[in-house]
Write a protein that holds these residues in place. Structure first.
Motif, short mmCIF file in Angstrom:
data_model
loop_
_atom_site.label_atom_id
_atom_site.label_comp_id
_atom_site.label_asym_id
_atom_site.label_seq_id
_atom_site.Cartn_x
_atom_site.Cartn_y
_atom_site.Cartn_z
N ILE A 234 0.82 -1.22 0.00
CA ILE A 234 0.00 0.00 0.00
C ILE A 234 0.85 1.26 0.00
O ILE A 234 0.40 2.34 -0.36
CB ILE A 234 -0.95 0.00 1.23
N PRO B 70 -2.87 3.38 -3.12
CA PRO B 70 -3.91 3.98 -2.29
C PRO B 70 -5.19 4.31 -3.05
O PRO B 70 -6.29 3.96 -2.61
CB PRO B 70 -3.23 5.23 -1.73
N ARG C 144 -8.75 2.62 -2.43
CA ARG C 144 -9.88 3.48 -2.09
C ARG C 144 -11.07 3.17 -2.99
O ARG C 144 -12.21 3.04 -2.54
CB ARG C 144 -9.44 4.94 -2.25
N GLU D 21 -12.55 -0.22 -2.09
CA GLU D 21 -13.26 -0.19 -0.80
C GLU D 21 -14.60 0.52 -0.97
O GLU D 21 -15.63 0.07 -0.50
CB GLU D 21 -12.40 0.50 0.26
N VAL E 271 -13.98 -5.02 3.00
CA VAL E 271 -12.76 -5.51 2.38
C VAL E 271 -11.66 -5.82 3.39
O VAL E 271 -11.39 -5.04 4.30
CB VAL E 271 -12.23 -4.64 1.19
N PRO F 20 -9.54 8.12 7.80
CA PRO F 20 -10.31 9.06 6.97
C PRO F 20 -10.19 8.73 5.49
O PRO F 20 -11.20 8.62 4.80
CB PRO F 20 -9.67 10.42 7.29
N ASP F 21 -8.98 8.54 5.00
CA ASP F 21 -8.81 8.39 3.56
C ASP F 21 -7.42 7.88 3.23
O ASP F 21 -6.43 8.61 3.39
CB ASP F 21 -9.05 9.76 2.89
N ILE F 22 -7.35 6.70 2.72
CA ILE F 22 -6.06 6.07 2.42
C ILE F 22 -5.26 6.86 1.39
O ILE F 22 -4.05 6.72 1.27
CB ILE F 22 -6.28 4.62 1.92
N THR F 23 -5.96 7.69 0.68
CA THR F 23 -5.39 8.50 -0.38
C THR F 23 -4.53 9.63 0.16
O THR F 23 -3.67 10.18 -0.53
CB THR F 23 -6.57 9.03 -1.23
N PRO G 71 -0.94 5.52 4.13
CA PRO G 71 -0.46 4.23 3.65
C PRO G 71 0.57 3.58 4.57
O PRO G 71 0.46 2.40 4.90
CB PRO G 71 0.15 4.58 2.29
N VAL H 127 -1.15 2.32 7.69
CA VAL H 127 -1.94 1.12 7.42
C VAL H 127 -1.03 -0.09 7.25
O VAL H 127 -1.29 -1.17 7.78
CB VAL H 127 -2.81 1.31 6.16
N LEU I 154 -10.40 -2.92 6.41
CA LEU I 154 -10.08 -1.51 6.21
C LEU I 154 -11.30 -0.70 5.77
O LEU I 154 -12.04 -1.12 4.89
CB LEU I 154 -8.99 -1.36 5.15
N PHE I 155 -11.46 0.44 6.40
CA PHE I 155 -12.55 1.33 6.03
C PHE I 155 -12.06 2.77 5.89
O PHE I 155 -11.33 3.26 6.74
CB PHE I 155 -13.65 1.31 7.09
N ASN I 156 -12.50 3.43 4.83
CA ASN I 156 -12.29 4.87 4.70
C ASN I 156 -13.56 5.57 5.12
O ASN I 156 -14.63 5.29 4.59
CB ASN I 156 -12.01 5.23 3.23
N ASP J 281 -13.87 9.10 5.58
CA ASP J 281 -13.95 10.53 5.27
C ASP J 281 -14.37 11.33 6.51
O ASP J 281 -14.85 12.46 6.38
CB ASP J 281 -14.93 10.80 4.13
#
Lengths: 327, 327
Positions: free
Chosen positions: A74, A80, A84, A87, A97, B72-75, B80, B83, B99-101, B103
């Motif tokens: 990741i 990422p 995203r 998910e 996931v 909040p956001d893996i992006t 990363p 995680v 895993l959960f995003n 936001d």
DNA sequence: TATGAATGTGTAAACGGTTACACATTACTC
DNA sequence: GAGTAATGTGTAACCGTTTACACATTCATA
């Protein structure tokens, strides 16, 4: 939320004065339930703050409303966004996931898959160069290969790396580059091989001499290799990097050498990760539709899970040429 | 691997000529089992390629060997690594991560938590500014707050943002900056507020005038805001950005304005993400021990899950000053 | 050698849902 | 109004484990 005591379907049934079967029916909205009964049951559910136990359900149904996502790492900036998107799509479809980083170690991938089988995951999305069809063929759960095609027998969603590479090279040529080098990605990695092939074919078809330098999709080795490349061969005036990360490494090296981009040397990457817009000069690249890849692979997997997809599918997207300041 | 037919414990028992209880005993290595019997059972297990069904086990044990990770956001480039560290540590301990995003949308976070409860996750690691103790207090599963402290009642692993900010400002002052601005992170975000407070306190204690500009931890707004800042106030010669991403945005803006870093203006960020070493000039920053944060939070959670940890713990790490080319 | 402890194994009841099946009752149809 | 279809509900088996409990057998000890 949920306290120490968790109500079961039997508690609900008792409170509502009906059988568990009836509660199950209203829960799953199937079979006949009298309107009045439904009301009573719903009331009891609310009163007890009852939430059906997913594990018990899984056991009977042999399904878990969850999927496994196996990626190499990741930490690699390509993933990422992909994760995203997967998910997101899965969550909307009611799936959870399970994320795994495999580092593309086959033993680990196999262990992860075994683990997931015992957990009744409904499907698997995998990004891997190491795993082969023979490791997967006995599996009874749907699998889709993402970003790389593993074999004809495994459905996949990927990008046309070959054609993308040709486009990249063509751009450099169009901009007047006479000596174009390729910083290649790691050996035996599907995407890297395809991009190399695209570079070779396009160069050869234009009758140009090729210069291939080793690399592994990573920044630091790319810096080192670029240094070497530019001292060894000072007439290079165009570089097609195997991915954006390598391109960024190359730009660092080039800047350090005092060579001006794009006047003296043009460079183009591959992937379209955010990093490319963040550095100076902004990087020209072949942008993969990353979000679409994630979304489509999820949808494809869901279709297989739900039995909608009957024939084996391979989706191939085209990379989009994005010209920025580095060319 | 696993074919269409999946052997159950009963199949194994039958083949080995023993009862399921005995098979279970050898599986879990507990209770008395005669050596000869164990051999027979192990033989049968191998022969059938039997893997115990995790779901059935979960149902009885009310445990799933999995944990939930809400970010909040893996992006966002901070996550990363985090995680990865969590997944790694958990995997080694035999746990799977969901895993959960979120936001940071409260409704979504709550829904995710409800979902996890029904899935018998053994614990939750959460990064969130929106969720509060009241949303969590009725939960019976272990939770640890990561990167931010949610309340005194929830164990946490975080970084001393306040002290880090003071260090950052002190560096700029030490380097001779006279007018130092702060590009702050989003309002009501714990880390951002702490960093702002550190900036204010350090500046005030040195009797310096403060200049605070809004921001939201994102690159583009940071660029815009920096443009504004530098046109509004041309004497600014130091910027402490709320995080590295904003610092990178600022550097882009500054470069575009033709101002030289670090001669005319020095800039420092916060986080220590990789991006900082990739751009030119390389970014000075306060490096958070991201991997350690992930690892420690996982270990803490595991300890709570296993009942080893009896008292509520809050771990606070110090950010490390990394000086690079931007100061 | 009697006695209690240690060892070894099986039976059956959980865990919390879903559903096949049986049985009522009500609603149509001619 | 008889016969059939549609509607409504409950009982109990099942999903694949774990484990409390019962029962045997062997071992150690006085």
């Amino acid at each position: 939320m949920v306290g120490e005591f968790m109500a079961t379907i039997r508690d609900v049934a008792k409170l509502a004065g009906v059988s568990v079967a009836t509660v199950s029916r209203v829960l799953n909205n199937q079979g006949y339930v009298h309107e009045d009964t439904r009301k009573k049951v719903e009331q009891a559910i609310r009163q007890l703050n009852y939430k059906p136990n997913a594990v018990a359900r899984s056991l009977y149904k042999k399904t878990s409303k969850s999927i496994g996502l196996i990626i190499p790492d990741i930490t690699n900036p390509f993933f990422p966004q992909l994760v995203r998107a997967v998910e997101e799509t899965m969550y909307e479809a009611g799936y959870t996931v399970l994320l795994f980083n495999s580092d593309e170690v086959l033993k680990r991938e196999q262990h992860i898959i075994d683990l997931m089988v015992t957990k009744y995951v409904d499907g698997i999305i995998i990004v891997s160069n190491t795993i082969k069809y023979e490791h997967l063929k006995d599996l009874s759960i749907p699998i889709v290969a993402l970003d790389r095609v593993i074999s004809q027998e495994i459905p996949s969603v990927s990008v046309d790396n070959y054609e993308g590479a040709r486009k990249a090279v063509r751009l450099l040529i169009g901009k007047g580059c006479k000596k174009i080098a390729h910083l290649r990605g790691p050996k035996n990695v599907f995407t890297a091989e395809e991009r190399l092939r695209g570079y070779m074919d396009e160069m050869n078809s234009q009758g140009m001499e090729t210069f291939v330098y080793a690399g592994n999709y990573e920044l630091n080795t790319s810096m080192v290799e670029t240094m070497k490349l530019l001292t060894e061969n000072r007439e290079i005036d165009g570089i097609f990097a195997g991915n954006d990360v390598m391109a960024v490494g190359a730009i660092k090296a080039i800047t350090k050498l005092g060579i001006h981009i794009p006047d003296q040397l043009k460079i183009i990457g591959f992937d379209g990760i955010e990093l490319g817009t963040v550095i100076t000069p902004e990087l020209s690249t072949l942008k993969q539709p990353i979000v679409q890849l994630g979304k489509k692979s999820s949808e494809l997997l869901l279709n297989y899970i739900n039995g909608n997809e009957k024939v084996l599918r391979h989706y191939v997207y085209q990379a989009e040429l994005i010209e920025r300041d580095s060319t």
